[in-house]
Design a protein around this motif. Structure first.
Motif, PDB file in Angstrom:
ATOM      1  N   PHE A   4      -3.871  34.304  19.161  1.00 26.07           N
ATOM      2  CA  PHE A   4      -5.053  35.158  19.001  1.00 26.07           C
ATOM      3  C   PHE A   4      -6.158  34.738  19.954  1.00 26.07           C
ATOM      4  O   PHE A   4      -6.738  35.560  20.666  1.00 26.07           O
ATOM      5  N   LEU A   5      -6.468  33.435  19.986  1.00 26.76           N
ATOM      6  CA  LEU A   5      -7.559  32.959  20.815  1.00 26.76           C
ATOM      7  C   LEU A   5      -7.257  33.126  22.302  1.00 26.76           C
ATOM      8  O   LEU A   5      -8.146  33.432  23.097  1.00 26.76           O
ATOM      9  N   GLU A  14      -2.869  31.458  15.487  1.00 25.47           N
ATOM     10  CA  GLU A  14      -4.263  31.282  15.882  1.00 25.47           C
ATOM     11  C   GLU A  14      -4.378  31.017  17.371  1.00 25.47           C
ATOM     12  O   GLU A  14      -5.265  31.557  18.042  1.00 25.47           O
ATOM     13  N   GLU A  15      -3.480  30.209  17.939  1.00 30.29           N
ATOM     14  CA  GLU A  15      -3.497  29.942  19.372  1.00 30.29           C
ATOM     15  C   GLU A  15      -3.242  31.210  20.179  1.00 30.29           C
ATOM     16  O   GLU A  15      -3.865  31.446  21.216  1.00 30.29           O
ATOM     17  N   ASP A  57     -13.466  35.108  11.273  1.00 25.34           N
ATOM     18  CA  ASP A  57     -12.231  35.145  12.051  1.00 25.34           C
ATOM     19  C   ASP A  57     -12.107  33.835  12.842  1.00 25.34           C
ATOM     20  O   ASP A  57     -13.049  33.050  12.919  1.00 25.34           O
ATOM     21  N   PRO A  58     -10.931  33.576  13.447  1.00 25.24           N
ATOM     22  CA  PRO A  58     -10.721  32.280  14.124  1.00 25.24           C
ATOM     23  C   PRO A  58     -11.740  31.980  15.210  1.00 25.24           C
ATOM     24  O   PRO A  58     -12.188  30.835  15.339  1.00 25.24           O
ATOM     25  N   GLN A  59     -12.130  32.980  16.000  1.00 32.03           N
ATOM     26  CA  GLN A  59     -13.082  32.721  17.073  1.00 32.03           C
ATOM     27  C   GLN A  59     -14.463  32.389  16.515  1.00 32.03           C
ATOM     28  O   GLN A  59     -15.140  31.468  16.985  1.00 32.03           O
ATOM     29  N   GLY A  97     -10.118  32.845  24.401  1.00 30.98           N
ATOM     30  CA  GLY A  97     -10.234  31.415  24.221  1.00 30.98           C
ATOM     31  C   GLY A  97     -11.409  31.013  23.369  1.00 30.98           C
ATOM     32  O   GLY A  97     -11.964  31.812  22.636  1.00 30.98           O
ATOM     33  N   ALA A  98     -11.784  29.749  23.506  1.00 31.87           N
ATOM     34  CA  ALA A  98     -12.797  29.170  22.627  1.00 31.87           C
ATOM     35  C   ALA A  98     -14.156  29.792  22.889  1.00 31.87           C
ATOM     36  O   ALA A  98     -14.497  30.180  23.999  1.00 31.87           O
ATOM     37  N   ALA A  99     -14.948  29.861  21.816  1.00 35.59           N
ATOM     38  CA  ALA A  99     -16.312  30.379  21.898  1.00 35.59           C
ATOM     39  C   ALA A  99     -17.252  29.272  22.330  1.00 35.59           C
ATOM     40  O   ALA A  99     -16.867  28.127  22.482  1.00 35.59           O
ATOM     41  N   LEU A 107     -14.627  28.837  15.284  1.00 36.22           N
ATOM     42  CA  LEU A 107     -14.838  27.856  16.343  1.00 36.22           C
ATOM     43  C   LEU A 107     -16.317  27.767  16.718  1.00 36.22           C
ATOM     44  O   LEU A 107     -16.832  26.687  17.017  1.00 36.22           O
ATOM     45  N   GLU A 108     -17.022  28.902  16.715  1.00 36.22           N
ATOM     46  CA  GLU A 108     -18.451  28.889  17.002  1.00 36.22           C
ATOM     47  C   GLU A 108     -19.193  28.037  15.976  1.00 36.22           C
ATOM     48  O   GLU A 108     -20.084  27.248  16.322  1.00 36.22           O
TER      49      GLU A 108
END
Length: 254
Positions: free
Chosen positions: A244-245, A241-242, A167-169, A250-252, A172-173
């Motif tokens: 969702f996060l 995506e923005e 998934d998007p998060q 937010g970012a992981a 990012l990880e």
């Protein structure tokens, strides 16, 4: 052996019967560089990675990894590389730390426990280290998978579509983990279907099409292959995506 370009490919060819997959690939990747290899399905990305990692023999051409010919010195190549495939190769019954200790023992590290602890800290998995991997999220499993690939500090790492199914998060990880590799001096060849992933991570981008590298350069250099951009004023809307996060926090961790 220390090579100026840890990955060097010249005139690489590979066919499966009558199907010519690689038709004279030329490619170099500099030390500490993340190179994203792009191409449509069937372009030959995975075939190229399998040849570089000694899992498949080329039909023609010269291939060197960390200064070693992959055909003549495959054992030396395997000592210098790590390969992470599209799905995390972790043992779900074991804890994260136990997975790392197991790999460290297989690689004959002097202190497997210390090696495991250092990698857990490096990839922000200390708190989860004592939990069974079956309880991990997709992003945590992939980060652990990449951490396991770094036992022994290989100078060259191949990542074959490492964010498939995430998934998007979680993606990012993984991006944070990949950036960490390059910052530490590791050379990374990354295959991906996600163009945004290449833009975010890669210092250089190569495009494989119909068995050949048809473009190779930085993002800025590739942009110059097209006509100059026109200036237009449009209303900027957030992407899905923005949204969702933003909603999930937010970012992981990087």
């Amino acid at each position: 052996m220390i090579a100026a370009e840890p990955i060097r490919v010249r005139g690489l060819e590979k066919s499966y019967g009558d199907l010519r997959v690689l038709r004279g690939v030329d490619l170099e990747v500099g030390r500490g560089t993340i190179l994203a290899l792009l191409g449509s399905n069937g372009a030959g990305k995975t075939t190229l990675v399998r040849i570089l990692s000694t899992l498949l023999r080329a039909d023609a051409g010269a291939v060197e990894v960390n200064g070693n010919d992959v055909a003549a010195r495959p054992a030396r190549v395997r000592e210098a590389i790590s390969l992470t495939g599209q799905f995390a190769a972790v043992d779900e019954v074991l804890t994260g730390r136990e997975n790392l200790v197991l790999v460290a023992r297989l690689r004959h590290r002097r202190d497997p426990g210390a090696t495991a602890d250092a990698l857990l800290a490096r990839f922000s998995l200390v708190e989860a280290g004592g939990r069974r991997v079956a309880t991990y999220s997709g992003g945590m499993r992939r980060r652990l998978d990449i951490a396991m690939s770094l036992v022994g500090d290989p100078p060259v790492v191949f990542l074959d579509e490492p964010t498939t199914g995430l998934d998007p998060q979680a993606r990012l990880e993984v991006w944070g983990a990949v950036r960490e590799l390059a910052q530490s001096g590791t050379t990374v060849l990354l295959t991906t279907q996600h163009l945004e992933e290449a833009e975010q991570l890669a210092g250089r981008i190569a495009i494989l099409h119909e068995g050949r590298i048809i473009a190779n350069g930085t993002l800025a250099e590739l942009k110059r292959l097209l006509p100059p951009a026109r200036v237009e004023y449009v209303e900027k809307q957030p992407t899905l995506e923005e949204i969702f996060l933003a909603l999930v926090g937010g970012a992981a961790k990087a």
